[in-house]
Design a protein around this motif. Structure first.
Motif, PDB file in Angstrom:
ATOM      1  N   ALA A   1      51.345 -19.335  -3.450  1.00  0.00           N
ATOM      2  CA  ALA A   1      50.587 -19.335  -1.585  1.00  0.00           C
ATOM      3  C   ALA A   1      50.280 -20.537  -1.179  1.00  0.00           C
ATOM      4  N   LYS A   2      49.975 -21.911  -2.034  1.00  0.00           N
ATOM      5  CA  LYS A   2      49.958 -23.063  -1.250  1.00  0.00           C
ATOM      6  C   LYS A   2      51.536 -24.063  -1.705  1.00  0.00           C
ATOM      7  N   ASN A   3      51.938 -23.084  -2.466  1.00  0.00           N
ATOM      8  CA  ASN A   3      53.129 -23.288  -2.606  1.00  0.00           C
ATOM      9  C   ASN A   3      53.187 -25.150  -3.368  1.00  0.00           C
ATOM     10  N   THR A   4      52.553 -24.623  -4.358  1.00  0.00           N
ATOM     11  CA  THR A   4      51.741 -26.112  -4.953  1.00  0.00           C
ATOM     12  C   THR A   4      52.443 -26.128  -6.218  1.00  0.00           C
ATOM     13  N   ILE A   5      53.072 -27.017  -7.540  1.00  0.00           N
ATOM     14  CA  ILE A   5      52.892 -26.601  -8.261  1.00  0.00           C
ATOM     15  C   ILE A   5      51.917 -27.767  -9.856  1.00  0.00           C
ATOM     16  N   TYR A   6      51.637 -27.950 -11.226  1.00  0.00           N
ATOM     17  CA  TYR A   6      50.691 -28.197 -11.040  1.00  0.00           C
ATOM     18  C   TYR A   6      51.450 -28.933 -12.706  1.00  0.00           C
ATOM     19  N   LEU A   7      50.918 -30.073 -12.876  1.00  0.00           N
ATOM     20  CA  LEU A   7      50.979 -29.915 -14.482  1.00  0.00           C
ATOM     21  C   LEU A   7      50.052 -30.762 -15.244  1.00  0.00           C
ATOM     22  N   GLN A   8      49.879 -30.162 -15.400  1.00  0.00           N
ATOM     23  CA  GLN A   8      47.807 -31.091 -16.537  1.00  0.00           C
ATOM     24  C   GLN A   8      48.537 -31.796 -17.714  1.00  0.00           C
ATOM     25  N   MET A   9      48.155 -32.721 -17.902  1.00  0.00           N
ATOM     26  CA  MET A   9      48.369 -33.436 -19.467  1.00  0.00           C
ATOM     27  C   MET A   9      46.830 -34.076 -19.408  1.00  0.00           C
ATOM     28  N   ASN A  10      46.906 -33.470 -21.378  1.00  0.00           N
ATOM     29  CA  ASN A  10      45.680 -34.105 -21.737  1.00  0.00           C
ATOM     30  C   ASN A  10      46.201 -34.679 -23.145  1.00  0.00           C
ATOM     31  N   SER A  11      45.579 -35.455 -23.955  1.00  0.00           N
ATOM     32  CA  SER A  11      45.783 -35.904 -25.451  1.00  0.00           C
ATOM     33  C   SER A  11      46.975 -36.934 -24.417  1.00  0.00           C
ATOM     34  N   LEU A  12      47.325 -38.029 -23.438  1.00  0.00           N
ATOM     35  CA  LEU A  12      47.953 -39.084 -23.045  1.00  0.00           C
ATOM     36  C   LEU A  12      48.828 -40.000 -24.242  1.00  0.00           C
ATOM     37  N   LYS A  13      49.045 -40.066 -24.007  1.00  0.00           N
ATOM     38  CA  LYS A  13      50.175 -41.277 -25.482  1.00  0.00           C
ATOM     39  C   LYS A  13      51.028 -42.230 -24.282  1.00  0.00           C
ATOM     40  N   PRO A  14      50.949 -43.999 -25.011  1.00  0.00           N
ATOM     41  CA  PRO A  14      51.654 -44.374 -24.176  1.00  0.00           C
ATOM     42  C   PRO A  14      53.250 -44.218 -24.010  1.00  0.00           C
ATOM     43  N   GLU A  15      53.768 -43.471 -24.687  1.00  0.00           N
ATOM     44  CA  GLU A  15      54.720 -42.945 -24.668  1.00  0.00           C
ATOM     45  C   GLU A  15      54.901 -41.877 -23.424  1.00  0.00           C
ATOM     46  N   ASP A  16      54.158 -41.221 -23.158  1.00  0.00           N
ATOM     47  CA  ASP A  16      54.342 -41.034 -21.907  1.00  0.00           C
ATOM     48  C   ASP A  16      54.903 -41.231 -20.521  1.00  0.00           C
ATOM     49  N   THR A  17      54.617 -42.756 -20.758  1.00  0.00           N
ATOM     50  CA  THR A  17      54.448 -43.595 -19.456  1.00  0.00           C
ATOM     51  C   THR A  17      55.922 -43.543 -18.994  1.00  0.00           C
ATOM     52  N   ALA A  18      56.537 -43.112 -17.768  1.00  0.00           N
ATOM     53  CA  ALA A  18      56.160 -42.968 -16.460  1.00  0.00           C
ATOM     54  C   ALA A  18      56.980 -42.208 -15.441  1.00  0.00           C
ATOM     55  N   VAL A  19      58.456 -42.069 -14.456  1.00  0.00           N
ATOM     56  CA  VAL A  19      57.653 -41.532 -13.641  1.00  0.00           C
ATOM     57  C   VAL A  19      57.904 -40.194 -13.530  1.00  0.00           C
ATOM     58  N   TYR A  20      57.367 -39.536 -12.820  1.00  0.00           N
ATOM     59  CA  TYR A  20      57.600 -37.754 -12.723  1.00  0.00           C
ATOM     60  C   TYR A  20      57.589 -37.106 -11.970  1.00  0.00           C
ATOM     61  N   TYR A  21      58.919 -36.360 -11.899  1.00  0.00           N
ATOM     62  CA  TYR A  21      59.450 -35.846 -10.948  1.00  0.00           C
ATOM     63  C   TYR A  21      58.929 -33.949 -10.526  1.00  0.00           C
ATOM     64  N   CYS A  22      59.153 -33.505  -9.870  1.00  0.00           N
ATOM     65  CA  CYS A  22      59.387 -31.828 -10.322  1.00  0.00           C
ATOM     66  C   CYS A  22      60.542 -31.817  -8.944  1.00  0.00           C
ATOM     67  N   ALA A  23      62.183 -30.407  -9.648  1.00  0.00           N
ATOM     68  CA  ALA A  23      62.483 -29.940  -8.809  1.00  0.00           C
ATOM     69  C   ALA A  23      62.952 -28.580  -9.202  1.00  0.00           C
ATOM     70  N   ALA A  24      63.291 -27.255  -8.114  1.00  0.00           N
ATOM     71  CA  ALA A  24      63.984 -26.496  -8.333  1.00  0.00           C
ATOM     72  C   ALA A  24      64.818 -26.549  -8.967  1.00  0.00           C
ATOM     73  N   ASN A  25      65.011 -25.116 -10.297  1.00  0.00           N
ATOM     74  CA  ASN A  25      66.099 -25.063 -10.250  1.00  0.00           C
ATOM     75  C   ASN A  25      67.015 -23.535  -9.600  1.00  0.00           C
ATOM     76  N   LEU A  26      67.477 -23.841  -8.928  1.00  0.00           N
ATOM     77  CA  LEU A  26      68.841 -23.345  -8.232  1.00  0.00           C
ATOM     78  C   LEU A  26      70.020 -22.467  -8.662  1.00  0.00           C
ATOM     79  N   MET A  27      70.380 -22.585 -10.353  1.00  0.00           N
ATOM     80  CA  MET A  27      70.709 -21.260 -10.455  1.00  0.00           C
ATOM     81  C   MET A  27      69.757 -20.499 -11.704  1.00  0.00           C
ATOM     82  N   ARG A  28      68.492 -20.496 -12.076  1.00  0.00           N
ATOM     83  CA  ARG A  28      68.142 -19.510 -12.182  1.00  0.00           C
ATOM     84  C   ARG A  28      66.561 -18.967 -11.905  1.00  0.00           C
TER      85      ARG A  28
END
Length: 129
Positions: free
Chosen positions: A75-102
């Motif tokens: 209803a809000k047209n929103t997707i979430y990513l809850q990230m717990n127990s974060l590690k230094p190797e999780d450092t990055a730019v995070y993106y969301c995108a739609a799969n047009l094929m599936r």
């Protein structure tokens, strides 16, 4: 016009948590599987989580399984990513995108970034040790 806007990134210590949001405009979440991807400096873009538009089933890559959780609010047209127990190797730019094929998230679909579109500008996550 279709637009995905990510937010919620920031600086956090290892072991901490963040919740990312992806606001989708011009597209109905019921029509596409949605993926979260990340790209660290000098590395290729990596898919980390996917949620199906059919039954909201989820799929994760092994490196985040048990720590990250993808969800959505149609209803809000929103997707979430809850990230717990974060590690230094999780450092990055995070993106969301739609799969047009599936609408589902079969194993391996996150490795096919070319199936995805409507990439947002990303949100930076930095995890310190």
């Amino acid at each position: 016009e279709v637009q995905f806007v990510e937010s919620g990134g920031g600086l956090v210590q290892a072991g901490g948590s963040l919740r990312l949001s992806c606001d989708a405009a011009g597209v109905t979440l019921r029509d596409y599987a949605i993926g979260w991807f990340r790209q660290a400096p000098g590395k290729e873009r990596e898919g980390v989580a996917c949620i199906s538009s059919i039954d909201s089933s989820t799929y994760y890559v092994d490196s985040v399984k048990g720590r990250f959780a993808i969800s959505k609010h149609n209803a809000k047209n929103t997707i979430y990513l809850q990230m717990n127990s974060l590690k230094p190797e999780d450092t990055a730019v995070y993106y969301c995108a739609a799969n047009l094929m599936r609408r589902a998230c079969p194993p391996g679909s996150l490795s096919r970034a070319y199936e995805y579109a409507y990439w947002g500008q990303g949100t930076q996550v930095a995890v310190t040790s």
